[in-house]
Design a protein around this motif. Structure first.
Motif, mmCIF file in Angstrom:
data_model
loop_
_atom_site.group_PDB
_atom_site.id
_atom_site.type_symbol
_atom_site.label_atom_id
_atom_site.label_comp_id
_atom_site.label_asym_id
_atom_site.label_seq_id
_atom_site.Cartn_x
_atom_site.Cartn_y
_atom_site.Cartn_z
ATOM 1 N N VAL A 22 0.780 -1.226 -0.022
ATOM 2 C CA VAL A 22 0.017 -0.075 0.060
ATOM 3 C C VAL A 22 0.843 1.238 0.138
ATOM 4 C CG1 VAL A 22 -1.685 1.219 1.298
ATOM 5 C CG2 VAL A 22 -2.067 -1.026 1.098
ATOM 6 N N ALA A 23 1.919 1.159 0.729
ATOM 7 C CA ALA A 23 2.878 2.201 0.833
ATOM 8 C C ALA A 23 3.451 2.712 -0.581
ATOM 9 C CB ALA A 23 3.822 2.108 2.052
ATOM 10 N N ASP A 24 3.877 1.425 -1.251
ATOM 11 C CA ASP A 24 4.604 1.495 -2.482
ATOM 12 C C ASP A 24 3.496 2.174 -3.526
ATOM 13 O OD1 ASP A 24 6.867 0.420 -1.385
ATOM 14 O OD2 ASP A 24 6.175 -1.758 -2.115
ATOM 15 N N ASN A 25 2.243 1.767 -3.477
ATOM 16 C CA ASN A 25 1.265 2.400 -4.350
ATOM 17 C C ASN A 25 0.528 3.526 -4.072
ATOM 18 O OD1 ASN A 25 1.509 0.025 -6.036
ATOM 19 N ND2 ASN A 25 0.222 -0.994 -4.716
ATOM 20 N N GLN A 26 0.902 4.033 -2.974
ATOM 21 C CA GLN A 26 0.451 5.398 -2.381
ATOM 22 C C GLN A 26 -0.997 5.460 -2.087
ATOM 23 O OE1 GLN A 26 1.757 8.248 -5.264
ATOM 24 N NE2 GLN A 26 4.007 8.119 -4.498
ATOM 25 N N GLY A 27 -1.350 3.959 -1.437
ATOM 26 C CA GLY A 27 -2.960 3.972 -1.222
ATOM 27 C C GLY A 27 -3.172 4.539 0.020
ATOM 28 N N VAL A 28 -4.283 4.126 0.559
ATOM 29 C CA VAL A 28 -4.638 4.477 1.937
ATOM 30 C C VAL A 28 -5.461 3.535 2.658
ATOM 31 C CG1 VAL A 28 -6.672 6.047 1.440
ATOM 32 C CG2 VAL A 28 -5.637 6.173 3.590
ATOM 33 N N VAL A 29 -5.412 2.813 3.751
ATOM 34 C CA VAL A 29 -6.188 1.657 4.248
ATOM 35 C C VAL A 29 -7.126 2.392 5.487
ATOM 36 C CG1 VAL A 29 -6.263 -0.275 5.901
ATOM 37 C CG2 VAL A 29 -4.371 -0.169 4.081
ATOM 38 N N MET A 30 -8.564 2.454 4.855
ATOM 39 C CA MET A 30 -9.307 3.030 5.856
ATOM 40 C C MET A 30 -9.920 2.023 6.845
ATOM 41 S SD MET A 30 -9.664 5.896 3.895
ATOM 42 C CE MET A 30 -11.160 6.793 4.556
ATOM 43 N N ALA A 31 -9.255 2.188 8.178
ATOM 44 C CA ALA A 31 -9.586 1.483 9.308
ATOM 45 C C ALA A 31 -10.998 1.614 9.533
ATOM 46 C CB ALA A 31 -8.762 1.659 10.428
ATOM 47 N N THR A 32 -11.636 0.588 9.816
ATOM 48 C CA THR A 32 -12.922 0.085 10.211
ATOM 49 C C THR A 32 -13.239 0.244 11.504
ATOM 50 O OG1 THR A 32 -15.086 -0.747 9.542
ATOM 51 C CG2 THR A 32 -13.052 -2.075 9.162
ATOM 52 N N PHE A 33 -14.502 0.243 12.156
ATOM 53 C CA PHE A 33 -14.721 0.147 13.250
ATOM 54 C C PHE A 33 -15.695 -1.063 13.685
ATOM 55 C CE2 PHE A 33 -14.695 4.934 14.242
ATOM 56 C CZ PHE A 33 -13.494 4.939 13.975
ATOM 57 N N VAL A 34 -15.851 -1.881 12.347
ATOM 58 C CA VAL A 34 -16.417 -3.115 12.655
ATOM 59 C C VAL A 34 -16.039 -4.115 13.825
ATOM 60 C CG1 VAL A 34 -17.371 -5.264 11.373
ATOM 61 C CG2 VAL A 34 -17.034 -3.076 10.269
ATOM 62 N N PRO A 35 -16.661 -4.374 14.647
ATOM 63 C CA PRO A 35 -16.042 -5.006 15.951
ATOM 64 C C PRO A 35 -15.262 -6.464 15.686
ATOM 65 C CG PRO A 35 -18.102 -4.311 16.640
ATOM 66 C CD PRO A 35 -18.119 -4.133 15.014
ATOM 67 N N ALA A 36 -15.916 -7.321 14.735
ATOM 68 C CA ALA A 36 -15.185 -8.279 14.389
ATOM 69 C C ALA A 36 -13.870 -8.059 13.515
ATOM 70 C CB ALA A 36 -16.367 -9.198 13.617
ATOM 71 N N PHE A 37 -13.785 -7.066 13.199
ATOM 72 C CA PHE A 37 -12.571 -6.643 12.330
ATOM 73 C C PHE A 37 -11.344 -6.152 13.230
ATOM 74 C CE2 PHE A 37 -14.648 -5.716 7.688
ATOM 75 C CZ PHE A 37 -15.086 -6.842 7.724
ATOM 76 N N VAL A 38 -12.028 -5.770 14.458
ATOM 77 C CA VAL A 38 -11.065 -5.098 15.367
ATOM 78 C C VAL A 38 -10.691 -5.880 16.269
ATOM 79 C CG1 VAL A 38 -11.221 -3.260 17.351
ATOM 80 C CG2 VAL A 38 -12.272 -2.720 14.818
ATOM 81 N N SER A 39 -11.302 -6.890 16.858
ATOM 82 C CA SER A 39 -11.189 -7.800 18.098
ATOM 83 C C SER A 39 -11.428 -9.141 17.705
ATOM 84 C CB SER A 39 -12.111 -7.492 19.102
ATOM 85 O OG SER A 39 -12.180 -8.519 20.172
ATOM 86 N N ASN A 40 -10.142 -10.092 17.902
ATOM 87 C CA ASN A 40 -10.294 -11.560 17.844
ATOM 88 C C ASN A 40 -11.375 -12.203 18.825
ATOM 89 O OD1 ASN A 40 -8.357 -12.097 15.901
ATOM 90 N ND2 ASN A 40 -6.906 -11.571 17.305
ATOM 91 N N ALA A 41 -11.499 -11.636 19.950
ATOM 92 C CA ALA A 41 -12.405 -11.867 20.993
ATOM 93 C C ALA A 41 -13.831 -11.820 20.327
ATOM 94 C CB ALA A 41 -12.302 -11.335 22.227
ATOM 95 N N TYR A 42 -14.004 -10.576 19.820
ATOM 96 C CA TYR A 42 -15.641 -10.449 19.260
ATOM 97 C C TYR A 42 -15.698 -11.001 18.027
ATOM 98 C CZ TYR A 42 -19.693 -7.837 17.963
ATOM 99 O OH TYR A 42 -21.105 -7.663 17.862
ATOM 100 N N ALA A 43 -14.580 -11.634 17.217
ATOM 101 C CA ALA A 43 -14.963 -12.235 15.982
ATOM 102 C C ALA A 43 -15.203 -13.636 16.429
ATOM 103 C CB ALA A 43 -13.554 -12.412 15.027
ATOM 104 N N GLU A 44 -14.686 -14.036 17.275
ATOM 105 C CA GLU A 44 -14.948 -15.588 17.902
ATOM 106 C C GLU A 44 -16.353 -15.665 18.473
ATOM 107 O OE1 GLU A 44 -11.516 -16.321 20.606
ATOM 108 O OE2 GLU A 44 -10.068 -16.428 19.069
ATOM 109 N N TRP A 45 -16.715 -14.708 19.028
ATOM 110 C CA TRP A 45 -17.977 -14.591 19.887
ATOM 111 C C TRP A 45 -19.106 -14.552 18.876
ATOM 112 C CZ3 TRP A 45 -21.650 -10.694 19.064
ATOM 113 C CH2 TRP A 45 -22.805 -10.805 19.907
ATOM 114 N N GLU A 46 -18.654 -13.682 17.882
ATOM 115 C CA GLU A 46 -19.790 -13.698 16.628
ATOM 116 C C GLU A 46 -19.999 -14.845 15.832
ATOM 117 O OE1 GLU A 46 -20.256 -9.657 14.052
ATOM 118 O OE2 GLU A 46 -18.881 -11.274 12.948
#
Length: 149
Positions: A22-46
């Motif tokens: 992403v750095a090489d391509n001058q892109g941007v990663v738009m971090a999301t607040f989706v709980p299952a994408f943020v937390s392993n514990a939440y993803a396992e619970w889900e």
């Protein structure tokens, strides 16, 4: 519109090898607040789909962990915010809407992010990528035959 897989193993999150590109391509990663994408514990619970057990809380600090990781691998120019407030059933504690962004920015500032870094995160990086996309679109529009329009 994703997070760092090294921090949370969700399949939609970005692996380190891609973050480096992403750095090489001058892109941007738009971090999301989706709980299952943020937390392993939440993803396992889900994944367990057992609503008799309360969902684990996801914190501002956990979101900041993703941003720190993305920044460490791809650089400050590659981080952005994509909260994903529309269409998800839950959000991290203290990040319920855009009015709560100061909580996240305070957390990042306490971790050493400068005001310039926070500007890049909140708007400058996204604007840069959108302006680059507009420039490409404008250059390509000269190549489209009149009949195709």
């Amino acid at each position: 519109h994703s997070n760092a897989r090294a921090v949370c193993e969700h399949y939609r999150n970005v692996p380190d090898a891609i973050l480096e590109r992403v750095a090489d391509n001058q892109g941007v990663v738009m971090a999301t607040f989706v709980p299952a994408f943020v937390s392993n514990a939440y993803a396992e619970w889900e994944a367990a789909a057992d609503t008799s057990i309360p969902a684990p809380e996801v914190s501002v600090a956990e979101v900041a962990n993703h941003l720190d990781h993305i920044r460490a691998l791809a650089g400050i120019a590659a981080v952005g915010l994509g909260g994903d407030f529309d269409g998800i059933p839950a959000l991290p504690r203290d990040l319920s809407d855009v009015s709560t962004y100061p909580r996240l920015l305070e957390e990042l500032h306490s971790r050493g992010w400068s005001h310039s870094d926070l500007d890049a995160l909140c708007w400058r990086n996204t604007v840069r990528v959108l302006e680059a996309a507009e420039a490409v679109a404008a250059s390509l529009s000269d190549e489209v035959p009149e009949a195709a329009l």
